[in-house]
Design an enzyme around this catalytic site. Sequence first.
Site, short mmCIF file in Angstrom:
data_model
loop_
_atom_site.label_atom_id
_atom_site.label_comp_id
_atom_site.label_asym_id
_atom_site.label_seq_id
_atom_site.Cartn_x
_atom_site.Cartn_y
_atom_site.Cartn_z
N ASN A 129 0.94 -1.19 0.41
CA ASN A 129 -0.72 -0.32 0.07
C ASN A 129 0.31 1.05 -0.29
OD1 ASN A 129 -2.05 1.50 0.65
ND2 ASN A 129 -3.01 1.05 2.06
N ASN A 134 -5.75 6.95 -1.09
CA ASN A 134 -7.24 5.73 -2.61
C ASN A 134 -7.71 4.10 -1.93
OD1 ASN A 134 -4.74 4.37 -2.95
ND2 ASN A 134 -4.08 5.37 -4.89
N ASP A 135 -7.08 4.25 -0.71
CA ASP A 135 -8.15 2.64 -0.63
C ASP A 135 -9.19 2.43 -0.87
OD1 ASP A 135 -5.34 2.79 0.34
OD2 ASP A 135 -5.24 2.22 2.57
N GLY A 154 -6.12 -2.30 -0.05
CA GLY A 154 -5.11 -0.97 -0.21
C GLY A 154 -3.85 -0.75 -1.21
N ASP A 156 -1.34 -1.17 -3.85
CA ASP A 156 -1.63 0.30 -4.88
C ASP A 156 -0.89 0.38 -5.90
OD1 ASP A 156 -0.38 1.22 -3.72
OD2 ASP A 156 -1.94 2.16 -2.61
N ASP A 321 -5.97 -14.54 -19.77
CA ASP A 321 -7.27 -15.03 -18.70
C ASP A 321 -7.62 -16.28 -19.56
OD1 ASP A 321 -8.17 -15.57 -15.50
OD2 ASP A 321 -9.94 -14.97 -17.19
N GLU A 350 -3.65 -18.49 -20.67
CA GLU A 350 -3.84 -19.19 -19.43
C GLU A 350 -5.06 -20.75 -20.54
OE1 GLU A 350 -6.14 -19.52 -15.33
OE2 GLU A 350 -7.50 -18.45 -16.47
#
Length: 608
Positions: A129, A134-135, A154, A156, A321, A350
Amino acid sequence: MKKILLLLLASTFSFAQIDRMEPPNWWADMNLNQVQVMFYGKNIAQNKVSVSNGVVITDVRKTENPNYLFVTIDTKNISAQQLVFTFQNGKKSFAKNFEIRPRKPQSKFRKSYDSSDVIYLLMPDRFANGNPNNDSSNDTQEKGNRSEPGGRHGGDIEGIIKNLDYLKNLGVTAVWPTPLCEDNDERHSYHGYGQSDVYRIDPRYGTNEDYVRMSQELHKRGMKNIMDYVTNHWGWQHWMYKDLPTYDWIHQFPGYSQSNYRMTTQFDTNASQIDAEKCMDGWFVKSMPDLNQSNPLVLQYLTQNAIWWIEYADLDGFRVDTYSYNDKTGIAQWTKAITDEYPNFNIVGEVWMHDQAQMAYWQKDSKIGAIESYNSHLPSVMDFTLHDAFGTVFNEDKAQWDKGIIKVYDNFVNDFLYPNPNSILTFIENHDTQRFNHLYNDIRKYKMAMTILATVRGIPQVYYGSEIGMKGNKDNGDADIRHDFPGGWNGDSNNAFTDAGRTSEQKAYHDFTAQLLNWRKNKQVIHSGKTTHYVPENNVYVYFRYNENESVMVVVNNSTEKQTFKTSRFKENILNYKSGKDVLSGETFNLQNDISIEAKSSLILELN
């Protein structure tokens, strides 16, 4: 004068009709020069559209939803400039600027990740964090709550940037964060795979500009930025899902129907059509609407979005993905468009399967796929069968026909199935699997696995925290294999990012990993050398990586007893070499004599 003023006011007021324009800009000198600009706003399709500077509009597509207008412009031979789209409905008109930007020099030929790299997979929310401010954000639903295992904690982009030197010193050369685009699900949105806006970095991670800065900071350190891209689905909170451009923008049954997850139906010559459709068109989960890549508008949208991010953030590669759940024709076209634009760009898909022939089907130029004239154009797949072997082999102490280190040997026996085995992503774990250190809880077994990972063919990927011994049990839920990295938050009692802050156990894991990966960094013989391996005896696996200039002999003893073996068996690879110095311990072995190796241990011998 008054009339002109009124017209200007009307124009300004009408401008609000355009709520979104995607892509927000494009670049000059692109291979993809038929650019489909999507305009979204209330009844936008009622307007006639034109564009400035003599640029040709080659297509205007309206759908059953009047709030969308898809306008294709020809940007071939157009220099960087500011274009203006004009929309007119009767006497009312308004305008929207669209920038054609200059392209970075040699952007087309950017170097991507390859077998010379070590990729570090991290989950941004759980890594560090760097900016507690900006959490939470006003325009996303889920707020920061570190006390909830599946909540937003949190981590980032700033936290990643602040710890890039840690990663570089560890021996990492490329970073793969799980998706960073906005995921506005009301709960458990931290993983990022249910994206709600694919042109916007999630504000709880930072801004688009922060993401660009992360790329720049990586490049300053000679490291690479790999984006985790999702083509198969979006999240149910995606703004477009709430007002679909077309009914068939997503797969409808009508509405939701879950995938059967049977990827074998995509190439099984005996498969029923309904089973194949349920795999490919069914939703991955109920909260992730399945995108319809067979719809040309969708396919163009996804293609342009991917290329936009490459140019905008100066990316070095993709991981895609759930690659094999996509419409297989559409995803092949998407992949080819990107690799046509960037011939050196690597994309790993994947393809979570447990059979090499089935995985090899999805790699570019596969002879297996060619049987039905299919080519995915995908440069790399993930080596899930090697991962499967890693998950059991180090507890199989007694060698049997199909138990013990023979499983690792057998994985490479099938390399002939792959068009390019050196471009396969190898790993002992990732963010969806059991934590390796939970399975074994034994640093000796971690060292054996990492020795193999670092010295065999392919592109090794490590999962954050493994290098300090992090554990977690997937049976307790995904959050348990995605713990916060200790030291990433102010007030953490243990800071494993620093040597002084690590516990003795963390230090043992970390120092071994750093020694191994930093040695690998400059070893071309490992990056691109040939391989010869020998059938294991007494649960001891021996293989050589070699080229014209050097040779490395790797020995892995998976038994619970010290083993001694004669070197004469390996004379076809030992050749005239006299000795081998172990990279890990510094000990030198005489290759004319028998070699002994301790139980549950490995040697990496540079031959002299």
